[in-house]
Motif scaffolding. Structure first.
Motif, PDB file in Angstrom:
ATOM      1  N   THR A   1      51.012  39.319  50.722  1.00 56.10           N
ATOM      2  CA  THR A   1      52.142  38.426  50.980  1.00 56.10           C
ATOM      3  C   THR A   1      52.289  37.335  49.940  1.00 56.10           C
ATOM      4  O   THR A   1      53.410  36.955  49.577  1.00 56.10           O
ATOM      5  N   TYR A   2      51.151  36.818  49.431  1.00 55.71           N
ATOM      6  CA  TYR A   2      51.183  35.671  48.526  1.00 55.71           C
ATOM      7  C   TYR A   2      50.499  35.922  47.180  1.00 55.71           C
ATOM      8  O   TYR A   2      50.570  35.082  46.282  1.00 55.71           O
ATOM      9  N   GLY A   3      49.803  37.045  47.021  1.00 58.00           N
ATOM     10  CA  GLY A   3      48.999  37.270  45.830  1.00 58.00           C
ATOM     11  C   GLY A   3      47.593  36.733  46.017  1.00 58.00           C
ATOM     12  O   GLY A   3      47.253  36.139  47.044  1.00 58.00           O
ATOM     13  N   THR A   4      46.759  36.939  45.012  1.00 58.57           N
ATOM     14  CA  THR A   4      45.331  36.614  45.125  1.00 58.57           C
ATOM     15  C   THR A   4      44.910  35.343  44.399  1.00 58.57           C
ATOM     16  O   THR A   4      43.745  34.979  44.436  1.00 58.57           O
ATOM     17  N   GLU A   5      45.845  34.653  43.737  1.00 58.51           N
ATOM     18  CA  GLU A   5      45.441  33.520  42.905  1.00 58.51           C
ATOM     19  C   GLU A   5      46.172  32.215  43.216  1.00 58.51           C
ATOM     20  O   GLU A   5      46.125  31.281  42.427  1.00 58.51           O
ATOM     21  N   GLY A   6      46.840  32.112  44.333  1.00 50.37           N
ATOM     22  CA  GLY A   6      47.497  30.874  44.719  1.00 50.37           C
ATOM     23  C   GLY A   6      46.659  30.063  45.686  1.00 50.37           C
ATOM     24  O   GLY A   6      45.514  30.406  45.993  1.00 50.37           O
ATOM     25  N   THR A   7      47.237  28.984  46.196  1.00 47.49           N
ATOM     26  CA  THR A   7      46.523  28.172  47.186  1.00 47.49           C
ATOM     27  C   THR A   7      46.230  28.975  48.441  1.00 47.49           C
ATOM     28  O   THR A   7      45.216  28.747  49.113  1.00 47.49           O
ATOM     29  N   GLU A   8      47.094  29.931  48.757  1.00 43.21           N
ATOM     30  CA  GLU A   8      46.931  30.689  49.996  1.00 43.21           C
ATOM     31  C   GLU A   8      45.621  31.478  49.992  1.00 43.21           C
ATOM     32  O   GLU A   8      44.826  31.406  50.937  1.00 43.21           O
ATOM     33  N   SER A   9      45.373  32.232  48.929  1.00 44.10           N
ATOM     34  CA  SER A   9      44.140  33.013  48.846  1.00 44.10           C
ATOM     35  C   SER A   9      42.925  32.101  48.722  1.00 44.10           C
ATOM     36  O   SER A   9      41.868  32.383  49.298  1.00 44.10           O
ATOM     37  N   CYS A  10      43.079  31.018  47.993  1.00 40.67           N
ATOM     38  CA  CYS A  10      41.969  30.071  47.817  1.00 40.67           C
ATOM     39  C   CYS A  10      41.558  29.450  49.155  1.00 40.67           C
ATOM     40  O   CYS A  10      40.370  29.367  49.477  1.00 40.67           O
ATOM     41  N   ILE A  11      42.534  29.016  49.928  1.00 37.72           N
ATOM     42  CA  ILE A  11      42.240  28.454  51.254  1.00 37.72           C
ATOM     43  C   ILE A  11      41.591  29.520  52.137  1.00 37.72           C
ATOM     44  O   ILE A  11      40.635  29.245  52.877  1.00 37.72           O
ATOM     45  N   GLN A  12      42.093  30.748  52.076  1.00 36.91           N
ATOM     46  CA  GLN A  12      41.551  31.821  52.903  1.00 36.91           C
ATOM     47  C   GLN A  12      40.067  32.048  52.621  1.00 36.91           C
ATOM     48  O   GLN A  12      39.271  32.181  53.560  1.00 36.91           O
ATOM     49  N   VAL A  13      39.669  32.096  51.363  1.00 34.61           N
ATOM     50  CA  VAL A  13      38.256  32.317  51.049  1.00 34.61           C
ATOM     51  C   VAL A  13      37.413  31.147  51.555  1.00 34.61           C
ATOM     52  O   VAL A  13      36.308  31.343  52.079  1.00 34.61           O
ATOM     53  N   ASP A  14      37.913  29.935  51.412  1.00 35.89           N
ATOM     54  CA  ASP A  14      37.188  28.761  51.904  1.00 35.89           C
ATOM     55  C   ASP A  14      37.012  28.828  53.423  1.00 35.89           C
ATOM     56  O   ASP A  14      35.919  28.573  53.950  1.00 35.89           O
ATOM     57  N   ARG A  15      38.074  29.200  54.137  1.00 43.38           N
ATOM     58  CA  ARG A  15      37.982  29.304  55.588  1.00 43.38           C
ATOM     59  C   ARG A  15      37.073  30.469  56.004  1.00 43.38           C
ATOM     60  O   ARG A  15      36.310  30.365  56.963  1.00 43.38           O
ATOM     61  N   LEU A  16      37.158  31.579  55.284  1.00 45.76           N
ATOM     62  CA  LEU A  16      36.291  32.722  55.565  1.00 45.76           C
ATOM     63  C   LEU A  16      34.829  32.313  55.496  1.00 45.76           C
ATOM     64  O   LEU A  16      34.021  32.661  56.371  1.00 45.76           O
ATOM     65  N   ASP A  17      34.465  31.593  54.464  1.00 50.45           N
ATOM     66  CA  ASP A  17      33.095  31.110  54.289  1.00 50.45           C
ATOM     67  C   ASP A  17      32.655  30.286  55.492  1.00 50.45           C
ATOM     68  O   ASP A  17      31.565  30.487  56.048  1.00 50.45           O
TER      69      ASP A  17
END
Length: 559
Positions: A305-321
Motif C-alpha cells: 500500500t505504501y512501499g517499503t521505505e517511507g514512514t509507514e514501513s519504518c513505523i511498522q518495523v518499530d511496532r513489530l519489534d
C-alpha cells in the motif's frame, strides 16, 4: 504527540502489548551455556510477511525489544532464502514448516490456472477447494487441499497424537500453509467480524473473546503512532499515480477496518490472539511438545500500500519489534520452555517513484503490453486468431497458460509468436518453456548461486505450472503505470530483494552466533525436528538440518 494504540496481550486482564518490561540482557558470551539438551515444550514459528533481509538489516541497529532479543541472543542467518522463483505469499509459507520447496509442496503461486476443468472461473487460489459447489478464486471456502506434503505439526501429531497444533494469522493462506490439514485449530483475520477458521467448528469462547476485543478496538479511532527517531529522514511525500505515500502515521477513523488491517494494529491483535491461545490451551505445559505458527501480515499489506521505505514501513518495523518483545515477555512470565523461529515468506521491493528520487533513476514500472490480456490480444492477432483469448495469466510476470481449445497447429503458432514477442521486449529477462524447466534437475548447492532456471525448477509443478514462465528484468516493478493506483509496490520476482529473508532461531540458554552464508527456509523444519528428536526421512524433504549449537556440539547429530 500522536496517540499510540496497541491491542491487549493478555485479553483477560487487558495488559497492553507494549507495556511489558524489556527482555532480559543476554548472559556474557564466556558464561553462556550451549543449547539445552532437552526438547523444548513449545515451538513458536513466526512468519513476518514481506520482511525482507534488506528491511531486517536496515533497522537492526534500532531494535530494542523482541527483535533485539532474537538477534543478540539467537542463531541468526541474515541471508536466508526463499530460494524459488515465485516469491509470493502462499509458496513462501508452504516452505517454512514443510522443509520442501514449491516443486514438492505443489503451491507454485498464490493463484494458478486450470484450463481443463470446464469451470467458468479457471483461476485456482492456493487455499481454495475449487471442487466445492459455487466456489471461485474470489469467493471461496478456504481449504488446505492443495498442499501436498505434511507440515512439521502434522508430522509431530502423527508421531504423538497428543501434540497440539495451532495456527493463527492475518491471512488465510498463511495460517493454512503453516498449520496444515491436520492442525487442531487454524484461525485468520476474516474481516471486521474478527478471526475465522476453515475447520467449520463453532467459535470457541477464546475466539469469541478475541473478536470482541478486536471489535472494541476497531470501534475506537486511532490518532496515529509516534514517529520514531530513525524514521524522520523518510518523512517526505512520493507520488504514484493518484496516490501520495511516504508520510503516514496510521491514523484511522473509528470503525475503519481497512485501515486497521493495513497497520501495526493488525499484528498486535494477531499476537494477542496467539498469546491468549497459548495460555488458554496450556500449550507447552504438558508432556509432549506443542507447536503454534503465527503469521504476521501487516508488513506485507503496508509494503503493497505504501512501499517499503517511507514512514509507514519504518513505523511498522518499530511496532513489530515492540509487540514481539511484549509477546515473548508474556511467555517468559508463564514459565514456558519455548523455541522461536522467525522468518518471512518473501522479501519486497519499494515503489519505483521513490527509488528514482533516491539515486536509482533506472527503476521502472512494467509495460502494459506485458499484462496477460494485452499479450493475449497481440499474440492472437499475429497468430491469425483475432478476438480469441489464447493466453491466460495472473499478471505481467510468472506463469502463462495457452488456451486448451487451440488445435496443435494453432498452439504451435501461438507459442512461437509469444516467445518472439516476449524475447524482443526490453523489460523481459528471459522466458522458459515448460519443457525447459521440467528437464532441469532439482537445484542443489548454495541458493545464492542458483541460475534463474534452477530457481524456476524449484517452483515448478508439472500439473499446475504454466506453458511458459515469464521473468522480468531486475528493477522492473510488476505493477504497470496507472492513473488510479491500487498497490504501489509488490514482490514475486526471482531477484534477491524478493528471495532473501532473515532466519533466526532463539531459545533461552542458547549461545548466540551469526552465520552470513546463504541457507534456505526449507532448512527450518528439519532443524526444529532435530531439536525435538523427530525423525524426518531426508528423501521426503528438500531442506537440511542447521546446527544451532555454537562451537562444539551439533544439534543435528544423529538426526
Amino acid at each position: 504527540m500522536l496517540k499510540r494504540v496497541a491491542a491487549t496481550l493478555l485479553l483477560a486482564t487487558a495488559v497492553p502489548l507494549a507495556a511489558q518490561s524489556p527482555a532480559p540482557s543476554p548472559a556474557p558470551a564466556s558464561t553462556a551455556p550451549s543449547m539445552p539438551a532437552t526438547p523444548p515444550k513449545l515451538i513458536v514459528a513466526i512468519s513476518v510477511d514481506q520482511f525482507s533481509a534488506d528491511l531486517f538489516s536496515e533497522y537492526r541497529q534500532y531494535y530494542s525489544a523482541g527483535l533485539k532479543r532474537l538477534t543478540e541472543e539467537g542463531a541468526v542467518f541474515p541471508r536466508g532464502y526463499q530460494s524459488h522463483a515465485a516469491t509470493e505469499t502462499c509458496p513462501g509459507h508452504s516452505t517454512i514448516l514443510t522443509g520442501s520447496r514449491p516443486s514438492r509442496t505443489g503451491i507454485i503461486a498464490n493463484t494458478w490456472f486450470d484450463l481443463s476443468t470446464g469451470l467458468a472461473d479457471k483461476a485456482v487460489y492456493c487455499a481454495e477447494d475449487e471442487s466445492r459447489p459455487g466456489t471461485s478464486s474470489d469467493k471461496y471456502e478456504a481449504s488446505p487441499v492443495h498442499l501436498r506434503v505434511p507440515t512439521l505439526g502434522g508430522r509431530m501429531k502423527a508421531a504423538n497424537p497428543a501434540t497440539r497444533v495451532v495456527s493463527v494469522s492475518g491471512k488465510d493462506r498463511a495460517a493454512i500453509m503453516m498449520g496444515g490439514p491436520t492442525a487442531d485449530q487454524v484461525w485468520w483475520l476474516g474481516g471486521a467480524q474478527g478471526y475465522v477458521s476453515y475447520k467449520g467448528v463453532a467459535t470457541p469462547p477464546l475466539v469469541a473473546k478475541v473478536n470482541a476485543v478486536m471489535a472494541q478496538r476497531l470501534a475506537q479511532a486511532n490518532a496515529g503512532f509516534d514517529l520514531p527517531m530513525q524514521c524522520a529522514a523518510k518523512d517526505f511525500p512520493v507520488r504514484a499515480g493518484d496516490r501520495t505515500v511516504g508520510t503516514g502515521r496510521f491514523a484511522r477513523a473509528a470503525g475503519d477496518y481497512k485501515a486497521f488491517r493495513i497497520s501495526p494494529e493488525q499484528d498486535a491483535m494477531t499476537l494477542a490472539f496467539a498469546a491468549a491461545a497459548i495460555e488458554s490451551m496450556d500449550l507447552g505445559k504438558q508432556a509432549q511438545t506443542d507447536i503454534i505458527s503465527i503469521g504476521l501480515s501487516a508488513t506485507d499489506y503496508i509494503g503493497h500500500t505504501y512501499g517499503t521505505e517511507g514512514t509507514e514501513s519504518c513505523i511498522q518495523v518499530d511496532r513489530l519489534d515492540k509487540e514481539l518483545g511484549a509477546f515473548f515477555d508474556r511467555l517468559d512470565k508463564d514459565g514456558i520452555d519455548y523455541v522461536v523461529v522467525l522468518t518471512a515468506d518473501h522479501g519486497g521491493h519499494d515503489l519505483p517513484e521513490r527509488y528514482r528520487l533516491n539515486a536509482i533513476p533506472m527503476e521502472q514500472r512494467v509495460d502494459m503490453a506485458l499484462t496477460p490480456k494485452a499479450l493475449s490480444d497481440a499474440v492472437a492477432a499475429k497468430a491469425g486468431l483475432p478476438g480469441k483469448k489464447v493466453i491466460w495469466g495472473d499478471g505481467p510476470s510468472g506463469d502463462l497458460y495457452f488456451d486448451k481449445g487451440l488445435t496443435a497447429a494453432e498452439r504451435a503458432k501461438v507459442e512461437a509468436e509469444t516467445l518472439k514477442l516476449l524475447r524482443a521486449h526490453p523489460q523481459v529477462e528471459t522466458v522458459f518453456t515448460k519443457a525447459q524447466i521440467a528437464a532441469a534437475p532439482s537445484p542443489s548447492g548454495p541458493p545464492e548461486s542458483w541460475t534463474l532456471l534452477q530457481e524456476a525448477r524449484a517452483s515448478f509443478d508439472a500439473e499446475r505450472s504454466g506453458d511458459l514462465l515469464l521473468l522480468l528484468k531486475p528493477r522492473v516493478m510488476a505493477i504497470p503505470e496507472q492513473a488510479v493506483m491500487g498497490s504501489v509496490a509488490t514482490h514475486g520476482s526471482p531477484w534477491d530483494a524478493d528471495r532473501r529473508v532473515p532466519i533466526i532461531f532463539w531459545r533461552k540458554g542458547m549461545r548466540h552466533f551469526e552465520q552470513p552464508m546463504g541457507v534456505e527456509t526449507v532448512d527450518i523444519m528439519p532443524s526444529l525436528a532435530a531439536l525435538i528428536g523427530l525423525p524426518v526421512p531426508k528423501d521426503q524433504i528438500d531442506g537440511r538440518c542447521l546446527d544451532l549449537i555454537a562451537g562444539d556440539g551439533d544439534s543435528c547429530a544423529g538426526k
